[in-house]
Design a protein around this motif. Structure first.
Motif, mmCIF file in Angstrom:
data_model
loop_
_atom_site.group_PDB
_atom_site.id
_atom_site.type_symbol
_atom_site.label_atom_id
_atom_site.label_comp_id
_atom_site.label_asym_id
_atom_site.label_seq_id
_atom_site.Cartn_x
_atom_site.Cartn_y
_atom_site.Cartn_z
ATOM 1 N N ALA A 63 0.803 -1.223 0.000
ATOM 2 C CA ALA A 63 0.000 0.000 0.000
ATOM 3 C C ALA A 63 0.835 1.273 0.000
ATOM 4 O O ALA A 63 0.283 2.358 0.111
ATOM 5 N N GLU A 64 2.151 1.157 -0.108
ATOM 6 C CA GLU A 64 2.973 2.357 -0.250
ATOM 7 C C GLU A 64 2.585 2.988 -1.575
ATOM 8 O O GLU A 64 2.609 2.331 -2.613
ATOM 9 N N PHE A 65 2.223 4.254 -1.541
ATOM 10 C CA PHE A 65 1.694 4.839 -2.765
ATOM 11 C C PHE A 65 2.015 6.324 -2.869
ATOM 12 O O PHE A 65 1.779 7.087 -1.934
ATOM 13 N N ASP A 66 2.528 6.698 -4.012
ATOM 14 C CA ASP A 66 2.790 8.096 -4.321
ATOM 15 C C ASP A 66 1.751 8.518 -5.362
ATOM 16 O O ASP A 66 1.680 7.934 -6.443
ATOM 17 N N LEU A 67 0.941 9.504 -5.035
ATOM 18 C CA LEU A 67 -0.088 9.971 -5.967
ATOM 19 C C LEU A 67 0.510 10.681 -7.176
ATOM 20 O O LEU A 67 -0.190 10.923 -8.152
ATOM 21 N N ARG A 68 1.803 11.005 -7.099
ATOM 22 C CA ARG A 68 2.489 11.704 -8.189
ATOM 23 C C ARG A 68 1.708 12.946 -8.611
ATOM 24 O O ARG A 68 1.438 13.163 -9.798
ATOM 25 N N LEU A 69 1.307 13.710 -7.629
ATOM 26 C CA LEU A 69 0.513 14.903 -7.910
ATOM 27 C C LEU A 69 1.309 15.876 -8.769
ATOM 28 O O LEU A 69 2.474 16.154 -8.496
ATOM 29 N N PRO A 70 0.681 16.386 -9.805
ATOM 30 C CA PRO A 70 1.389 17.321 -10.682
ATOM 31 C C PRO A 70 1.512 18.693 -10.017
ATOM 32 O O PRO A 70 0.742 19.044 -9.125
ATOM 33 N N ASP A 71 2.472 19.458 -10.482
ATOM 34 C CA ASP A 71 2.595 20.851 -10.039
ATOM 35 C C ASP A 71 1.598 21.657 -10.866
ATOM 36 O O ASP A 71 1.793 21.872 -12.057
ATOM 37 N N LEU A 72 0.524 22.065 -10.227
ATOM 38 C CA LEU A 72 -0.543 22.781 -10.925
ATOM 39 C C LEU A 72 -0.428 24.290 -10.774
ATOM 40 O O LEU A 72 -1.283 25.030 -11.266
ATOM 41 N N SER A 73 0.626 24.748 -10.127
ATOM 42 C CA SER A 73 0.765 26.186 -9.849
ATOM 43 C C SER A 73 0.922 27.026 -11.117
ATOM 44 O O SER A 73 0.566 28.204 -11.114
ATOM 45 N N ALA A 74 1.428 26.459 -12.181
ATOM 46 C CA ALA A 74 1.621 27.218 -13.419
ATOM 47 C C ALA A 74 0.372 27.216 -14.303
ATOM 48 O O ALA A 74 0.291 27.976 -15.261
ATOM 49 N N ARG A 75 -0.588 26.381 -13.974
ATOM 50 C CA ARG A 75 -1.823 26.327 -14.771
ATOM 51 C C ARG A 75 -2.707 27.512 -14.456
ATOM 52 O O ARG A 75 -2.720 28.004 -13.327
ATOM 53 N N PRO A 76 -3.489 27.951 -15.421
ATOM 54 C CA PRO A 76 -4.473 28.987 -15.097
ATOM 55 C C PRO A 76 -5.402 28.475 -13.992
ATOM 56 O O PRO A 76 -5.810 27.318 -14.001
ATOM 57 N N ARG A 77 -5.682 29.346 -13.065
ATOM 58 C CA ARG A 77 -6.469 28.952 -11.892
ATOM 59 C C ARG A 77 -7.785 28.276 -12.274
ATOM 60 O O ARG A 77 -8.190 27.305 -11.641
ATOM 61 N N ARG A 78 -8.451 28.735 -13.305
ATOM 62 C CA ARG A 78 -9.749 28.196 -13.710
ATOM 63 C C ARG A 78 -9.671 26.739 -14.196
ATOM 64 O O ARG A 78 -10.679 26.073 -14.300
ATOM 65 N N GLU A 79 -8.454 26.235 -14.480
ATOM 66 C CA GLU A 79 -8.273 24.878 -15.003
ATOM 67 C C GLU A 79 -7.809 23.872 -13.951
ATOM 68 O O GLU A 79 -7.710 22.674 -14.240
ATOM 69 N N VAL A 80 -7.524 24.325 -12.758
ATOM 70 C CA VAL A 80 -6.886 23.469 -11.758
ATOM 71 C C VAL A 80 -7.774 22.304 -11.338
ATOM 72 O O VAL A 80 -7.330 21.158 -11.262
ATOM 73 N N GLY A 81 -9.048 22.554 -11.052
ATOM 74 C CA GLY A 81 -9.946 21.482 -10.622
ATOM 75 C C GLY A 81 -10.049 20.373 -11.657
ATOM 76 O O GLY A 81 -9.928 19.184 -11.337
ATOM 77 N N ALA A 82 -10.264 20.739 -12.910
ATOM 78 C CA ALA A 82 -10.359 19.747 -13.987
ATOM 79 C C ALA A 82 -9.042 18.998 -14.166
ATOM 80 O O ALA A 82 -9.038 17.777 -14.369
ATOM 81 N N ALA A 83 -7.929 19.710 -14.077
ATOM 82 C CA ALA A 83 -6.619 19.061 -14.228
ATOM 83 C C ALA A 83 -6.390 18.043 -13.106
ATOM 84 O O ALA A 83 -5.833 16.966 -13.346
ATOM 85 N N LEU A 84 -6.832 18.373 -11.916
ATOM 86 C CA LEU A 84 -6.672 17.445 -10.788
ATOM 87 C C LEU A 84 -7.534 16.200 -10.984
ATOM 88 O O LEU A 84 -7.073 15.074 -10.763
ATOM 89 N N VAL A 85 -8.756 16.363 -11.433
ATOM 90 C CA VAL A 85 -9.624 15.207 -11.708
ATOM 91 C C VAL A 85 -9.027 14.352 -12.816
ATOM 92 O O VAL A 85 -8.991 13.123 -12.718
ATOM 93 N N GLU A 86 -8.544 14.988 -13.858
ATOM 94 C CA GLU A 86 -7.901 14.264 -14.964
ATOM 95 C C GLU A 86 -6.723 13.433 -14.450
ATOM 96 O O GLU A 86 -6.566 12.266 -14.797
#
Length: 191
Positions: free
Chosen positions: A67-90
């Motif tokens: 169960a060791e797991f890295d979500l490998r979350l992307p760096d979303l700070s450079a994305r336009p703010r309005r796109e962050v939620g969709a990018a995270l779901v993707e």
């Protein structure tokens, strides 16, 4: 100068451990914690069950390692703010569809305390800090936002990949990203 012949060969124990962990992730993902067995993991890995016990001690130890797991979350700070939620779901849809470990953890978390604790830790230590960076909040405020995001991400995964609810399974990916992404966006940035 070293040549390839001088490089140490991978240890057989490393390959055995890797095979056990791969089999364990598949077994936990397919069957959940309760139904997965050491014997089934060993059979899938092509080894004796005693080897699983040797490396991991018991089923709890095997699960903890698997169960060791890295979500490998992307760096979303450079994305336009309005796109962050969709990018995270993707991103999460990609993770659910490409890695058995997260699915094993989700199946186990709903029936086993250790699985629930592991999932809580993953979201607290990985999603929480990301949310804090994105929305500029810390402490309880960021944790609240991360918790709400987890309701959407985990709920979506449970309904689409575990329960396989037809309206969610049959929903086009782009539509899921748009709809769930809007909710995640609101959880991130709305006051």
């Amino acid at each position: 100068m070293r040549n390839e012949e001088d490089a140490p060969a991978p240890r057989r124990s490393d390959a055995t451990k890797a095979a056990i962990l791969a089999a364990a992730r598949e077994q936990f993902a397919a069957n959940g914690y309760q139904a997965a067995t050491i014997r089934a993991v060993a059979a899938q890995a092509g080894i004796d069950p005693a080897m699983v016990m040797r490396y991991f001690g018991n089923k709890e130890g095997l699960f903890a390692a698997a169960a060791e797991f890295d979500l490998r979350l992307p760096d979303l700070s450079a994305r336009p703010r309005r796109e962050v939620g969709a990018a995270l779901v993707e991103h999460f849809l990609d993770r659910w569809e490409c890695d058995e470990t997260l699915m094993a953890l989700l199946r186990t978390a709903v029936t086993h305390e250790a699985g629930a604790e592991r999932m809580q830790a993953i979201f607290a230590t990985q999603v929480g800090p990301m949310v804090a960076r994105l929305c500029g909040e810390t402490g309880a405020a960021a944790a609240r936002r991360a918790g709400l995001i987890a309701t959407q991400i985990l709920g979506l995964a449970l309904c689409r990949y575990v329960l396989r609810l037809p309206p969610v399974v049959n929903q086009k990916r782009a539509e899921l990203v748009r709809r769930v992404g809007a909710t995640v966006q609101a959880y991130l940035y709305d006051d």
